[in-house]
Design an enzyme around this catalytic site. Structure first.
Site, mmCIF file in Angstrom:
data_model
loop_
_atom_site.group_PDB
_atom_site.id
_atom_site.type_symbol
_atom_site.label_atom_id
_atom_site.label_comp_id
_atom_site.label_asym_id
_atom_site.label_seq_id
_atom_site.Cartn_x
_atom_site.Cartn_y
_atom_site.Cartn_z
ATOM 1 N N LEU A 1 -13.764 -45.419 -11.935
ATOM 2 C CA LEU A 1 -12.502 -43.721 -11.698
ATOM 3 C C LEU A 1 -12.228 -43.069 -12.817
ATOM 4 O O LEU A 1 -11.187 -44.003 -13.955
ATOM 5 C CB LEU A 1 -11.328 -44.948 -10.206
ATOM 6 C CG LEU A 1 -11.711 -45.826 -9.780
ATOM 7 C CD1 LEU A 1 -11.292 -46.868 -8.968
ATOM 8 C CD2 LEU A 1 -12.786 -44.710 -8.437
ATOM 9 N N ALA A 2 -11.885 -41.970 -11.816
ATOM 10 C CA ALA A 2 -11.659 -41.124 -13.747
ATOM 11 C C ALA A 2 -10.967 -39.549 -12.945
ATOM 12 O O ALA A 2 -11.314 -38.484 -13.543
ATOM 13 C CB ALA A 2 -12.761 -40.488 -14.576
ATOM 14 N N ALA A 3 -10.309 -39.581 -12.227
ATOM 15 C CA ALA A 3 -9.642 -38.679 -10.958
ATOM 16 C C ALA A 3 -8.354 -38.678 -11.510
ATOM 17 O O ALA A 3 -7.761 -37.566 -11.231
ATOM 18 C CB ALA A 3 -10.307 -39.389 -9.647
ATOM 19 N N ARG B 1 1.690 -39.884 -16.996
ATOM 20 C CA ARG B 1 2.284 -40.524 -18.044
ATOM 21 C C ARG B 1 2.128 -40.168 -19.567
ATOM 22 O O ARG B 1 2.974 -40.543 -20.646
ATOM 23 C CB ARG B 1 2.470 -41.866 -17.779
ATOM 24 C CG ARG B 1 3.076 -42.743 -16.296
ATOM 25 C CD ARG B 1 2.939 -44.279 -16.295
ATOM 26 N NE ARG B 1 1.364 -43.970 -15.338
ATOM 27 C CZ ARG B 1 1.236 -45.026 -15.416
ATOM 28 N NH1 ARG B 1 2.063 -45.621 -15.172
ATOM 29 N NH2 ARG B 1 0.013 -44.837 -13.790
ATOM 30 N N THR C 1 -6.385 -45.309 -5.562
ATOM 31 C CA THR C 1 -8.280 -45.781 -5.945
ATOM 32 C C THR C 1 -8.441 -46.445 -4.941
ATOM 33 O O THR C 1 -10.559 -46.431 -5.437
ATOM 34 C CB THR C 1 -8.061 -47.081 -6.995
ATOM 35 O OG1 THR C 1 -6.933 -47.994 -6.424
ATOM 36 C CG2 THR C 1 -7.591 -46.690 -8.233
ATOM 37 N N ASP D 1 -9.648 -45.706 -17.328
ATOM 38 C CA ASP D 1 -8.188 -45.766 -18.604
ATOM 39 C C ASP D 1 -8.916 -47.227 -19.624
ATOM 40 O O ASP D 1 -7.405 -47.487 -19.862
ATOM 41 C CB ASP D 1 -7.105 -45.474 -18.449
ATOM 42 C CG ASP D 1 -6.716 -46.754 -16.979
ATOM 43 O OD1 ASP D 1 -7.542 -47.279 -16.474
ATOM 44 O OD2 ASP D 1 -5.547 -45.862 -16.091
ATOM 45 N N ASN E 1 -4.579 -58.304 -12.404
ATOM 46 C CA ASN E 1 -5.544 -57.452 -12.508
ATOM 47 C C ASN E 1 -6.211 -56.190 -13.226
ATOM 48 O O ASN E 1 -5.449 -55.548 -13.545
ATOM 49 C CB ASN E 1 -5.488 -56.758 -10.858
ATOM 50 C CG ASN E 1 -6.507 -55.689 -10.811
ATOM 51 O OD1 ASN E 1 -7.762 -56.273 -11.041
ATOM 52 N ND2 ASN E 1 -6.359 -54.355 -10.474
ATOM 53 N N ASN F 1 -22.050 -17.175 -54.456
ATOM 54 C CA ASN F 1 -22.968 -17.335 -53.689
ATOM 55 C C ASN F 1 -22.917 -16.254 -52.391
ATOM 56 O O ASN F 1 -24.176 -16.378 -51.668
ATOM 57 C CB ASN F 1 -23.591 -18.787 -52.677
ATOM 58 C CG ASN F 1 -22.086 -19.770 -51.934
ATOM 59 O OD1 ASN F 1 -20.839 -18.900 -52.521
ATOM 60 N ND2 ASN F 1 -21.951 -19.778 -51.089
HETATM 61 C C1 UD1 Z 1 -4.386 -49.947 -11.728
HETATM 62 C C2 UD1 Z 1 -4.468 -51.289 -10.967
HETATM 63 C C3 UD1 Z 1 -3.613 -52.297 -11.361
HETATM 64 C C4 UD1 Z 1 -4.026 -52.747 -12.590
HETATM 65 C C5 UD1 Z 1 -4.027 -52.042 -13.524
HETATM 66 C C6 UD1 Z 1 -5.251 -52.146 -14.543
HETATM 67 C C7 UD1 Z 1 -4.292 -50.618 -7.800
HETATM 68 C C8 UD1 Z 1 -3.862 -49.662 -6.728
HETATM 69 N N1 UD1 Z 1 -3.485 -50.705 -9.013
HETATM 70 O O1 UD1 Z 1 -3.431 -49.468 -11.356
HETATM 71 O O2 UD1 Z 1 -3.822 -53.190 -10.243
HETATM 72 O O3 UD1 Z 1 -3.450 -54.112 -13.230
HETATM 73 O O4 UD1 Z 1 -5.180 -50.694 -12.835
HETATM 74 O O5 UD1 Z 1 -5.446 -51.033 -15.367
HETATM 75 O O6 UD1 Z 1 -5.936 -50.230 -8.045
HETATM 76 N N2 UD1 Z 1 -7.665 -43.092 -9.702
HETATM 77 C C9 UD1 Z 1 -8.852 -42.269 -9.184
HETATM 78 N N3 UD1 Z 1 -8.060 -41.813 -8.314
HETATM 79 C C10 UD1 Z 1 -6.826 -42.174 -7.881
HETATM 80 C C11 UD1 Z 1 -6.384 -42.577 -8.414
HETATM 81 C C12 UD1 Z 1 -6.685 -43.531 -9.738
HETATM 82 O O7 UD1 Z 1 -9.374 -41.453 -9.412
HETATM 83 O O8 UD1 Z 1 -6.790 -41.443 -6.536
HETATM 84 C C13 UD1 Z 1 -8.832 -43.890 -11.120
HETATM 85 C C14 UD1 Z 1 -7.050 -43.170 -12.495
HETATM 86 O O9 UD1 Z 1 -7.829 -42.120 -13.199
HETATM 87 C C15 UD1 Z 1 -7.444 -44.565 -12.888
HETATM 88 C C16 UD1 Z 1 -7.512 -45.617 -12.557
HETATM 89 O O10 UD1 Z 1 -7.982 -44.882 -11.522
HETATM 90 O O11 UD1 Z 1 -8.795 -44.003 -14.271
HETATM 91 C C17 UD1 Z 1 -6.538 -46.380 -12.465
HETATM 92 O O12 UD1 Z 1 -5.356 -45.731 -11.877
HETATM 93 P P1 UD1 Z 1 -3.973 -46.082 -12.145
HETATM 94 O O13 UD1 Z 1 -3.264 -44.604 -11.234
HETATM 95 O O14 UD1 Z 1 -3.909 -45.598 -13.815
HETATM 96 O O15 UD1 Z 1 -3.687 -47.114 -11.891
HETATM 97 P P2 UD1 Z 1 -2.881 -48.185 -12.589
HETATM 98 O O16 UD1 Z 1 -1.380 -47.422 -12.242
HETATM 99 O O17 UD1 Z 1 -2.745 -48.216 -14.203
HETATM 100 CA CA CA Z 2 -4.235 -47.289 -15.167
#
Ligand code: UD1
Ligand code: CA
Length: 457
Positions: free
Chosen positions: A11-13, A18, A82, A105, A170, A387
């Site tokens: 997941l990288a979208a 922040r 996610t 991330d 998690n 040179n």
């Molecule tokens: C997420 C988890 C959390 C966990 C934490 C660990 C969920 C709901 N929460 O929270 O339980 O403790 O990671 O680091 O899964 N992303 C998408 N599309 C979206 C949203 C997110 O691709 O619509 C990707 C983001 O780019 C990122 C990853 O998913 O790489 C996680 O998303 P992020 O918003 O960072 O979740 P956290 O709040 O950190």
């Molecule tokens: Ca995160």
């Protein structure tokens, strides 16, 4: 039980709001490699059938960065969570595959740890990667039932005060079978504080169906450190560097201070090499044994032979340094420099695209570019190989046992034969034969009893 094919979803979208950056979060770097790059490296080591990466924010930039690697890029046009992100990929995932879900991330994750989850799939339909951490603030917490089985994940923002006291978090990494994932994700809603479709909600759904759920832990909890802010980026960088330093010391390298060295990329260092503080080494680099590196050096994409000494504040880039060479302090070796056995490069010397044969010396304040310097030749202080004629670069070819007097300019293209001597202060514009002396400076004049001008007269 037969081994299922493995597919990986990264997941990288997300925007990474922040980070407060115009660069997508997953392209920010740890040790010179992007976050997504680190995760892809770990993913590739599992030799999965497919790697799907979900992109959205800054997708062109992200896709561009990894142009050459076979990746199935999947777009998530709106970042609705996610769970929603994983749903975008599911139509492309085989029902029968083990699907390992990673987040871009969490960059320090090791392939060994990921294998634990994949292996657990032979006994469990859902495997989570969790960790016990002292400060779980902001993260999803693992909920366990009366018999200590995993039964859900609650996001920090949705958690009650008592749930926030849970220290098991998690990591965001989990593994499930394609068909189960489809069934569970179809049931996920967005009735939560963030109005997002949480991937984490599948845990409760799977539990309600009566599935046993396993939680695996990494050997080191730091592996699952996530990056949402620049502060976390810096913490993870330090964590990574500390680990690299520990590995180097375990291999016999002396670090004057393991907290003050940075290693980026693929770097190999031999035993009994000593590295003073504030040195940065960028890969691919290979440093031999018994090498001495002084403080504040920068070495990138270079090889350094055994027994070489690099004094303080030297910069070495895309160069090949052989054994027992002596460099610096304050030397700058630019790309294409090759220094053979026992060459000596002194302070404020710059080299570029230059090959110096064994025993050659350039001790002070010189520029040697697009040149070859023969064995045991001595280049005096302040010598310049000119040179560049304003349009093209030309070569200076200096033979062996040549003596180039201080403050001379060798205007390329020019060849200086073996054993030749160049008088100090000469501007050499044509070839010099072997064993010859060339001087081009004006003869010295003397005026006896010279009266210096006096002020105001
Ligand atoms: C997420 C988890 C959390 C966990 C934490 C660990 C969920 C709901 N929460 O929270 O339980 O403790 O990671 O680091 O899964 N992303 C998408 N599309 C979206 C949203 C997110 O691709 O619509 C990707 C983001 O780019 C990122 C990853 O998913 O790489 C996680 O998303 P992020 O918003 O960072 O979740 P956290 O709040 O950190
Ligand atoms: Ca995160």
């Amino acid at each position: 039980m037969s081994i299922k094919p493995l597919e990986i979803i990264i997941l990288a979208a997300g925007k990474g709001s922040r980070m407060k950056s115009s660069v997508p979060k997953v392209l920010h770097k740890i040790a010179g490699t992007s976050l997504l790059g680190h995760v892809l490296n770990a993913a590739n080591q599992l030799s999965p059938q497919k790697i799907h990466v979900v992109v959205g924010h800054g997708k062109e930039l992200v896709i561009n960065e990894f142009g050459d690697i076979p990746i199935n890029w999947v777009e998530q046009n709106e970042q609705l969570g996610t769970g929603h992100a994983v749903l975008q990929v599911l139509p492309l995932v085989s029902e029968d595959s083990n699907v390992l879900m990673l987040t871009a991330d969490v960059p320090l994750i090791r392939s060994d740890t990921l294998n634990l989850l994949n292996d657990a799939m032979s006994a469990f339909p859902l495997a989570l990667l969790t960790a016990q951490i002292a400060d779980p603030s902001g993260l999803g917490r693992i909920i366990r039932d009366a018999s200590d089985g995993v039964c859900g994940i609650i996001e920090h923002k949705d958690a009650s005060a008592s749930q926030r006291n849970i220290n098991e978090i998690n990591s965001g990494i989990m593994c499930a079978r394609g068909n189960d994932l489809k069934r569970w994700l179809d049931k996920v809603g967005n009735d939560n504080t963030q109005k997002e479709y949480y991937l984490t909600d599948i845990v409760e759904i799977a539990y309600a169906e009566g599935n046993p759920i396993t939680a695996c832990q990494p050997t080191n909890a730091g592996e699952v450190d996530g990056i949402n802010t620049r502060s976390q980026l810096a913490i993870v960088e330090r964590h990574y560097q500390y680990k690299r330093a520990e590995e180097l010391m375990a291999e016999g390298v002396t670090l004057m201070d393991p907290a003050r060295i940075d290693i980026r990329g693929e770097v190999e260092i031999g035993p009994d090499t000593t590295i003073d503080i504030n040195t940065v080494i960028v890969g691919p680099s290979k440093i031999g044994s018994n090498v001495n590196i002084g403080p504040n050096c920068m070495i990138s994409a270079s090889t350094i032979g055994n027994g070489t000494t690099i004094h303080a504040n030297s910069v070495i880039e895309s160069s090949s340094i052989h054994e027992q060479v002596n460099i610096g302090p304050f030397a700058r070796l630019r790309p294409g420099t090759e220094l053979l056995h026992k060459v000596k490069i002194g302070n404020f010397v710059e080299t570029k695209n230059a090959r110096l044969e064994a025993g050659a010396k350039v001790n002070h304040l010189s520029y040697v570019g697009d040149a070859t310097v023969g064995q045991d030749t001595n280049i005096g202080a302040g010598v310049i190989t000119c040179n560049y004629d304003g349009a093209d670069k030309h070569k200076t070819d200096i033979g062996r046992d040549v003596f180039v007097g201080s403050n001379s300019q060798l205007v390329a293209p020019v060849v200086i034969g073996d054993g030749a001597t160049i008088g100090a202060g000469s501007t050499i514009t044509s070839d010099v034969e072997a064993q010859a002396l060339a001087i081009s400076r004006a003869r010295q004049r003397k005026i006896q009893g010279w009266q210096r001008p006096e002020k105001g007269k």
